[in-house]
Design an enzyme around this catalytic site. Sequence first.
Site, PDB file in Angstrom:
ATOM      1  N   ASP A   1      -0.623  -4.624   7.555  1.00  0.00           N
ATOM      2  CA  ASP A   1      -1.439  -3.415   7.696  1.00  0.00           C
ATOM      3  C   ASP A   1      -2.916  -3.692   7.386  1.00  0.00           C
ATOM      4  O   ASP A   1      -3.468  -3.176   6.406  1.00  0.00           O
ATOM      5  CB  ASP A   1      -0.905  -2.313   6.768  1.00  0.00           C
ATOM      6  CG  ASP A   1       0.369  -1.684   7.320  1.00  0.00           C
ATOM      7  OD1 ASP A   1       1.229  -2.446   7.790  1.00  0.00           O
ATOM      8  OD2 ASP A   1       0.511  -0.464   7.278  1.00  0.00           O
TER       9      ASP A   1
ATOM     10  N   HIS B   1       6.379  -6.302  11.741  1.00  0.00           N
ATOM     11  CA  HIS B   1       5.759  -4.976  11.707  1.00  0.00           C
ATOM     12  C   HIS B   1       5.419  -4.502  13.127  1.00  0.00           C
ATOM     13  O   HIS B   1       4.285  -4.169  13.451  1.00  0.00           O
ATOM     14  CB  HIS B   1       4.491  -5.028  10.834  1.00  0.00           C
ATOM     15  CG  HIS B   1       4.056  -3.671  10.357  1.00  0.00           C
ATOM     16  ND1 HIS B   1       3.105  -2.924  11.019  1.00  0.00           N
ATOM     17  CD2 HIS B   1       4.414  -2.931   9.286  1.00  0.00           C
ATOM     18  CE1 HIS B   1       2.895  -1.788  10.375  1.00  0.00           C
ATOM     19  NE2 HIS B   1       3.682  -1.767   9.310  1.00  0.00           N
TER      20      HIS B   1
ATOM     21  N   HIS C   1       0.847  -1.189   0.000  1.00  0.00           N
ATOM     22  CA  HIS C   1       0.000   0.000   0.000  1.00  0.00           C
ATOM     23  C   HIS C   1       0.879   1.234   0.000  1.00  0.00           C
ATOM     24  O   HIS C   1       2.099   1.153   0.147  1.00  0.00           O
ATOM     25  CB  HIS C   1      -0.952  -0.002   1.200  1.00  0.00           C
ATOM     26  CG  HIS C   1      -0.273   0.030   2.520  1.00  0.00           C
ATOM     27  ND1 HIS C   1       0.519  -0.998   2.992  1.00  0.00           N
ATOM     28  CD2 HIS C   1      -0.263   0.979   3.499  1.00  0.00           C
ATOM     29  CE1 HIS C   1       0.965  -0.704   4.185  1.00  0.00           C
ATOM     30  NE2 HIS C   1       0.526   0.492   4.515  1.00  0.00           N
TER      31      HIS C   1
ATOM     32  N   HIS D   1      -7.728  -1.831   5.289  1.00  0.00           N
ATOM     33  CA  HIS D   1      -6.882  -0.747   5.783  1.00  0.00           C
ATOM     34  C   HIS D   1      -7.548   0.585   5.434  1.00  0.00           C
ATOM     35  O   HIS D   1      -8.554   0.617   4.709  1.00  0.00           O
ATOM     36  CB  HIS D   1      -5.472  -0.847   5.166  1.00  0.00           C
ATOM     37  CG  HIS D   1      -4.435  -0.045   5.891  1.00  0.00           C
ATOM     38  ND1 HIS D   1      -4.236  -0.123   7.244  1.00  0.00           N
ATOM     39  CD2 HIS D   1      -3.534   0.862   5.443  1.00  0.00           C
ATOM     40  CE1 HIS D   1      -3.256   0.688   7.598  1.00  0.00           C
ATOM     41  NE2 HIS D   1      -2.812   1.316   6.518  1.00  0.00           N
TER      42      HIS D   1
ATOM     43  N   ASP E   1       6.331   4.161   4.794  1.00  0.00           N
ATOM     44  CA  ASP E   1       7.250   3.186   5.384  1.00  0.00           C
ATOM     45  C   ASP E   1       7.299   1.882   4.602  1.00  0.00           C
ATOM     46  O   ASP E   1       8.102   0.998   4.938  1.00  0.00           O
ATOM     47  CB  ASP E   1       6.868   2.913   6.842  1.00  0.00           C
ATOM     48  CG  ASP E   1       5.441   2.416   6.995  1.00  0.00           C
ATOM     49  OD1 ASP E   1       4.556   2.937   6.296  1.00  0.00           O
ATOM     50  OD2 ASP E   1       5.212   1.509   7.815  1.00  0.00           O
ATOM     51  N   HIS E   2       6.463   1.746   3.556  1.00  0.00           N
ATOM     52  CA  HIS E   2       6.436   0.512   2.780  1.00  0.00           C
ATOM     53  C   HIS E   2       6.987   0.670   1.360  1.00  0.00           C
ATOM     54  O   HIS E   2       7.184  -0.341   0.681  1.00  0.00           O
ATOM     55  CB  HIS E   2       5.007  -0.034   2.698  1.00  0.00           C
ATOM     56  CG  HIS E   2       4.507  -0.581   3.997  1.00  0.00           C
ATOM     57  ND1 HIS E   2       4.464  -1.922   4.287  1.00  0.00           N
ATOM     58  CD2 HIS E   2       4.036   0.053   5.107  1.00  0.00           C
ATOM     59  CE1 HIS E   2       3.976  -2.103   5.505  1.00  0.00           C
ATOM     60  NE2 HIS E   2       3.713  -0.912   6.030  1.00  0.00           N
TER      61      HIS E   2
END
Length: 548
Positions: free
Chosen positions: A212, A270, A60, A141, A64-65
């Site tokens: 997430d 995570h 997504h 999410h 941070d991804h």
Amino acid sequence: MIIVPLGVASATPTAKRHLSSVALWRDGRVYLFDCGENAQMRALQAGLKRSKIDYIFISHMDGDHFFGLPGLISTMQLQRRENVLNIIGPEGLKEFLEAALKAAGIELTFEIVFKEFKDGFEHEIVVDDPEFYIEARPLEHKNLCVGYRFQEKDKPGKVDAAKAESMGITEDWQYKKLKAGEDVELENGTVVASSEIVGEPKKGDSFAYVTDTLFSVNALKLAYKATILYHEATFDQNLKDKAEETFHSTAEDAATIAHKAEVQRLVISHFSARYTNQFVLLKEARKIFPDTWVATELRPIMTDPEHERGIIKAKIQIDTTTPEKGNYSRSGYKGGGGRGKYFRPRKRFDQDSGGGYRGGGGGRGGYDNRGRGPSRPYDNRGGGSSRPYDNRGGGGRPYDNRGGRPYDNRSGGSGGGFRRDYDDRGGSRPYDNRGGGRPYDNRSSGSSRPYDDRGSRPYDNRGPREWDNRDNRDNRGAPPRDYDNRNRRFENRDTRDTRDSRDDRFERRNRDTQSRDRNNTGKDFDKDMDQSKLPIKPRTPYDDFDRF
């Protein structure tokens, strides 16, 4: 299939955790799931070649991804990559990456193929290879988040060669057809069924990547009977409300998914930065699903350890520290509390009923007893029994009392008189006294046994009892041999107190150094070290070996 966690932190990195990224190695190729900051460095440290990355899957559009993508692609460009790179993720990923490369002025020499998901899709096979496939499903999410499953296709069973030969199978093409599941007809019209020759198919391994998300049905579908379920566990159950507010899972949620989906192994990752000890989350998950592991950065997770062990070797030491057994609070510390690190708790002072600590009786007494312990109180301002070490008032042998046996009494004291005054300029046996009896460093005449005096029985005396010339036995007729005459070899001991002090010696040394520096002014001491005019030697041609 080998899984290598490259980053296990959520939202923000910590001193020991990097942002989300996990690599899957299979037959020499690398498949990257999410690409947080510093992902390419962690891949290098893990022993994975970045040039072997063929597919990148982004879950997504949270920074941070995927913020590590521009740096990784820039490195691939510098390495003169030629192979096609496939990037798969939510809509908007292509726009972001093209803008970042344009801002940096990077023109790629290799092709990037984008596959983007639009909000509202249900299920899609994004990669279909003869040996495996990769499917994607949306998760729960705050924005579009995609979960992935890497599934190896079933492999044919073993062929019973002896039985096949007895039934008339002799040609290679016949074996291939049988192994592919097809029946073979012989020249005499006999049909040999594949099921009679080939054993049961070997089920392929699978890897599910779920991050997430809240607890969702699609997470169950992706994880169903997976070999490894890699699931987020951002919070523990005490912060369930926080998890629902931010659309994340707890460790208990991850374990419930693993239990319901009948997976072989659960790996949680995570972690929120509030958990300095992630093993509190592991403990929570194992209550529901015992075969749970905690993701450790750079530590490989193998599906076939017998054949895969040693294939991937980290270039740096892997932190595999495991805390001691015990109960941990949700902040990750034994015994609770809100401190910032994991500490082994101190032993409580009131635990030892045998008298070792506060309030105890017997034994060696209380070490912090203000009058309650029966014996040997070390810091008792009040009464107490014998031998108080810091008692201004009571009992025998006070160590800081200005009474008997004063250690720092300039006037002798009352209790002990002049008995053994260590720093007294007047009493008996002064150690640095220029006057009294038995002076150890007396430059004048002393009464009894002066150690460095020219009086009676000097130990380095030029008198009758010299240690190396006993009654002139070795030097008959010659005068006594003076081995260490202070009058000739050294300055007079009587003037020793007028020597330069330590500060004077340092000052003289500094003057010598400054004088030497002035004398050397104008000289070029670095010309021998100047390498600017040395010829440049060409190194090994760039493409002569596989550096990456």
